[in-house]
Design a protein around this motif. Structure first.
Motif, PDB file in Angstrom:
ATOM      1  N   GLY A  93       0.830  -1.206   0.000  1.00  0.00           N
ATOM      2  CA  GLY A  93       0.000   0.000   0.000  1.00  0.00           C
ATOM      3  C   GLY A  93       0.861   1.251   0.000  1.00  0.00           C
ATOM      4  N   ALA A 133       2.744   1.601  -3.290  1.00  0.00           N
ATOM      5  CA  ALA A 133       1.893   2.113  -4.368  1.00  0.00           C
ATOM      6  C   ALA A 133       1.796   3.638  -4.295  1.00  0.00           C
ATOM      7  N   VAL A 134       1.692   4.156  -3.069  1.00  0.00           N
ATOM      8  CA  VAL A 134       1.613   5.607  -2.896  1.00  0.00           C
ATOM      9  C   VAL A 134       2.941   6.277  -3.260  1.00  0.00           C
ATOM     10  N   LYS A 135       4.040   5.723  -2.781  1.00  0.00           N
ATOM     11  CA  LYS A 135       5.336   6.391  -2.908  1.00  0.00           C
ATOM     12  C   LYS A 135       6.023   6.133  -4.248  1.00  0.00           C
ATOM     13  N   PHE A 138      -0.286   6.260 -11.119  1.00  0.00           N
ATOM     14  CA  PHE A 138      -1.348   7.001 -10.418  1.00  0.00           C
ATOM     15  C   PHE A 138      -1.233   8.520 -10.622  1.00  0.00           C
ATOM     16  N   GLU A 167       1.037  14.530   4.758  1.00  0.00           N
ATOM     17  CA  GLU A 167       0.944  13.081   4.602  1.00  0.00           C
ATOM     18  C   GLU A 167       1.555  12.341   5.801  1.00  0.00           C
ATOM     19  N   ILE A 193      -1.634  10.055  -4.015  1.00  0.00           N
ATOM     20  CA  ILE A 193      -1.796   9.307  -2.775  1.00  0.00           C
ATOM     21  C   ILE A 193      -3.178   8.648  -2.743  1.00  0.00           C
ATOM     22  N   THR A 251      -5.422   8.228  -5.187  1.00  0.00           N
ATOM     23  CA  THR A 251      -5.694   7.301  -6.284  1.00  0.00           C
ATOM     24  C   THR A 251      -5.046   5.934  -6.010  1.00  0.00           C
ATOM     25  N   ALA A 252      -3.837   5.970  -5.488  1.00  0.00           N
ATOM     26  CA  ALA A 252      -3.161   4.703  -5.157  1.00  0.00           C
ATOM     27  C   ALA A 252      -3.925   3.954  -4.065  1.00  0.00           C
ATOM     28  N   ILE A 253      -4.354   4.674  -3.041  1.00  0.00           N
ATOM     29  CA  ILE A 253      -5.063   4.016  -1.943  1.00  0.00           C
ATOM     30  C   ILE A 253      -6.434   3.511  -2.388  1.00  0.00           C
TER      31      ILE A 253
END
Lengths: 304, 304, 304, 304
Positions: A244, A247-249, A304, B77, B229, B231-233
């Protein structure tokens, strides 16, 4: 481009000391933590390399991508996912307590150990055949017929693999896996011990980015839809219970291995192979993560 | 385009009978399960609508996207994710048993109830201010100043929200949330009761696709990085413990709500708002899922 | 006999430094860890005292024995155990994660917090009445009309009781407890704050040993069978997740409280009240455990 | 006395239809559910029998009492309980999910499968020697040199014992058990397949009641303190996750086996052997439980 790669490597080199080489088997514990290698290959066939890109390392959990692919090729998506779920989990890669809860029916996903053992069990053939077919598939995808496995590491994995053995016998008991457990595990331990370098991994990434086609090859090795399945699962589950945040970073579908490898695929654009043995608490290459973050920003690769 | 939408709606209408309208509060139980509405809005500002696109419904868990956004705007964040993790979970949206295991420190992600309550707790201001600021943000994103909340549903949620109350008090005890628990819950229950239609939701999706900018607006409402952030989550956790399968089958970052809404965002391309109240076992609109699958294929919207 | 008690106290005094006074509320944290008191009362009415037997302390979880008794008196055994199970658990006294697992229906037993809150909820009357009836029962059992509760500790418990609040709201949501949660908790916090001394506790023990009769009293306060129920549950669950080892090492049905009290009952023989505030990791008096071990051997009190 | 036993048997016969014979292996599934046998032996050497007391059945989990005894004889209490805890659990006999939680260090108690496998692993000798020593100990306790094991049932247990295998490999991985896992399991499966009748079991009960002495024997087979340890553990954990309710309703230290046997020991008074194959949901003989309840009341045998 190779200058960029080298700059990013050096920028992240300090992270070596923040991680720890896997030490559950001697052969992995002896890895040189200072090796940092990377290789990119794009859809035009350009290959960019930096650092210790030519060092060999065992593929470990990156093989879960290949065993899943082969299990789907052999059985179809539906049959495979009757036995293993699609869902990411917030538990570590080798956790399996949930399988013993009363309402449990299958492992969460094919990127954790329990799910990967299911995938291997579904590959057609005896234990020996499962492995040979998987090795053969990797050779075709990488166009590298010399790839083989490291006997010493395979035997060490087998010798110390009692937790994997535990989950396999539990799943046998639950009817999730069929056949001879030790033969399935044997194939699983061998697939983890396959030796590759960064270019091999980059080519696997490119194969996925190119919708299951070897670049410039006329024949497809499998249904192109399988690339979407695997890329999606790498995104939600490929970096274990750090997927998770990754995916964000980073925002690039990736799969890590405990020997320090990272496979990354940028859909329709690029394959990436990375190697640096020091790991973070989740079992992912700690330098690799730092490099992927920078690379994603520098080359605008996030999906993303 | 609107023909395509209508065709896809009709193709999936049979699924109405395979799902079940949420019935934990009377006001939701009375929803008409036959309503199916959809709205698409692309980066050129084109809006495509079909079915019952103009029916109002409560936003419910789709509000988790907004509360996360506002929490990050207010705190950054890092501070937010000190209190809630980034990780998808294979547990249902209202599960919180893991928080009571000895090694637990925070909820898995901001898309499950426990994590969303943390996000709401981090929005600056009193309970009343938290809600007003969140409502105001939604009004700006949707350019719809008429949006407000449904008092009856808010009161019902509050009245029956003892499981949310339980997890909030546990997190208060653990030091994860600070301040008055009932005030935080009050804001949380109100945000779930905000009433929207498909266009409103499509505009939220487009706002994310457009990197946190209202289309054709000169001012950004927040740091564009927040869109990545979120969109990834949404991708890893937006459809609860069905997110993994949804990523494989649909491949579009989405967030569902228990009133039957689905928010979807195609990065740099499009926002989608969907509404159909019958739910599957995970709490996602069952018709909505069917439509998203077809839409993704038809318009080639998958990010994988 | 009192010499024996004093010798055993001194032998175990060194354990004071191995434990830790409860510190979750200030009033408990200020307890003098050097206090060690004990009182025995046998079926002939002989009373033996030693050490700081006259110091007052809050009854805390020892009250769970009384609330269970009263709940059974009010509802019958069957109705009570429809809402809370009889089973000992290997989880800590304030754990409740299992209640949130899918197959869960009720707390394991009435000696852990969740189960004790259920018992309190089943005592007839409003929150205020529940408490007054319980206090009255303790006064009758101990023949001590002066017993009351410590207002400061009650308010502190209430103020910091968010974990108990969490489990109560979860059980409300599950339909395990009915009525006003805060009123039930209020009664629960008050019952924990009742102040007693070692003689009071010894008399409760003797009351159980004497099959629910105050010694030399002509009237029974409740069905004598209730003493068997409670004595059995104290044996399997009275010392939290140390009950199994305590049964082996001591072998006397007992219940501990976080203020350092221990209630023990030797069926048909004796009641024991003990007090020493320093606790072990399970929440039991660490000196008390040492004393009970020696006492059991010295006086041959084990039921096994 | 034998009239009483026969009356109680007939009173409880209707329960046969409320239970279910174990069916996980064919040899157990074929058991005649109508067999009901009982045998009592008191400290004066009187033996009372009724019903099908002479039918043979496999000892199954009742052997856990003997393997624990032998493990303590071989290693001392402290070393054994470093590897398995004393604590009763509210989980089923074959549950082991807690062992895979991060804070786990050992199985809860020696009466569940995981804990019993630990006990077997601690018995001195190779797999074959472990079993022979255990069999020999049972022969001495029962003064019955003809006792042996059922080869067919042993092989079936071994063949279908993958869940036990899973927990054994997990414990090997955790360092809880040492040595060859399959050899330990082999001994464990064999000990479960030992065939006994009600008199044999009654004699084991009497041996414990008589503080580890065969009645009228001059030599003690082991430290008398071991009887307290085992009797206490049977009380808190002997009837699996029904032990708490059983303690309340029966109040006699007991251990059940999945073939329908129950071993009961009344300290300083009596040993009881019971047999009836139909089981309740916990894996205890359902008729046996009914009989024990009546017997406890009729003969006032409860220790509470």
């Amino acid at each position: 481009m190779e200058n960029i790669l080298e700059t990013i490597i050096e920028k992240n080199r300090y992270l070596v000391n923040k991680g720890k080489v896997a030490d559950y088997i001697p052969a992995l514990a002896e890895a040189n933590p200072n090796y940092i290698g990377i290789c990119l290959m794009d859809m035009e066939g350009n290959i960019y390399k930096a650092g210790d890109y030519d060092k060999k390392f065992t593929i470990q959990s990156i093989s879960k991508v290949i065993s899943l692919m082969l299990a789907i090729m052999d059985n179809g998506e539906e049959k495979v996912f009757n036995k293993v779920d699609y869902e990411p989990t917030d538990e570590p890669f080798n956790s399996f307590y949930k399988l013993d809860l009363p309402h449990s029916i299958k492992p969460s996903n094919p990127m954790i150990n329990a799910g990967a053992i299911v995938a291997t069990s579904l590959i057609k053939g005896s234990g020996e055949e499962k492995f040979n077919r998987l090795l053969n598939l990797i050779r075709k995808i990488t166009e590298n017929p010399n790839i083989t496995y490291n006997e010493e590491i395979y035997l060490s994995e087998k010798d110390t693999g009692d937790k994997n053995r535990a989950m396999a016998y539990l799943m046998k008991n639950m009817g999730i896996i069929e056949g001879n457990v030790e033969a399935i595990l044997d194939s699983y331990f061998k697939q983890c011990a396959i030796e590759v370098d960064c270019l091999d991994i980059a080519k696997i990434g490119l194969f996925l980015a190119n919708r299951c086609r070897v670049l410039n090859s006329e024949t497809s090795l499998c249904d192109e839809n399988i690339s979407s399945i695997i890329t999606a699962i790498m995104t939600t589950s490929g970096m274990y219970n750090f997927s998770g945040e990754y995916a964000v970073k980073v925002g690039i579908p990736s799969k890590s291995g405990v020997a320090g490898g990272i496979l990354a695929t940028v859909p329709k654009k690029m394959g990436i192979g990375l190697f640096c043995p020091a790991l973070d608490q989740y079992g992912n290459s700690i330098v690799g993560y730092g490099i992927m973050k920078d690379l994603s920003k520098e080359l605008k690769l996030s999906i993303f």
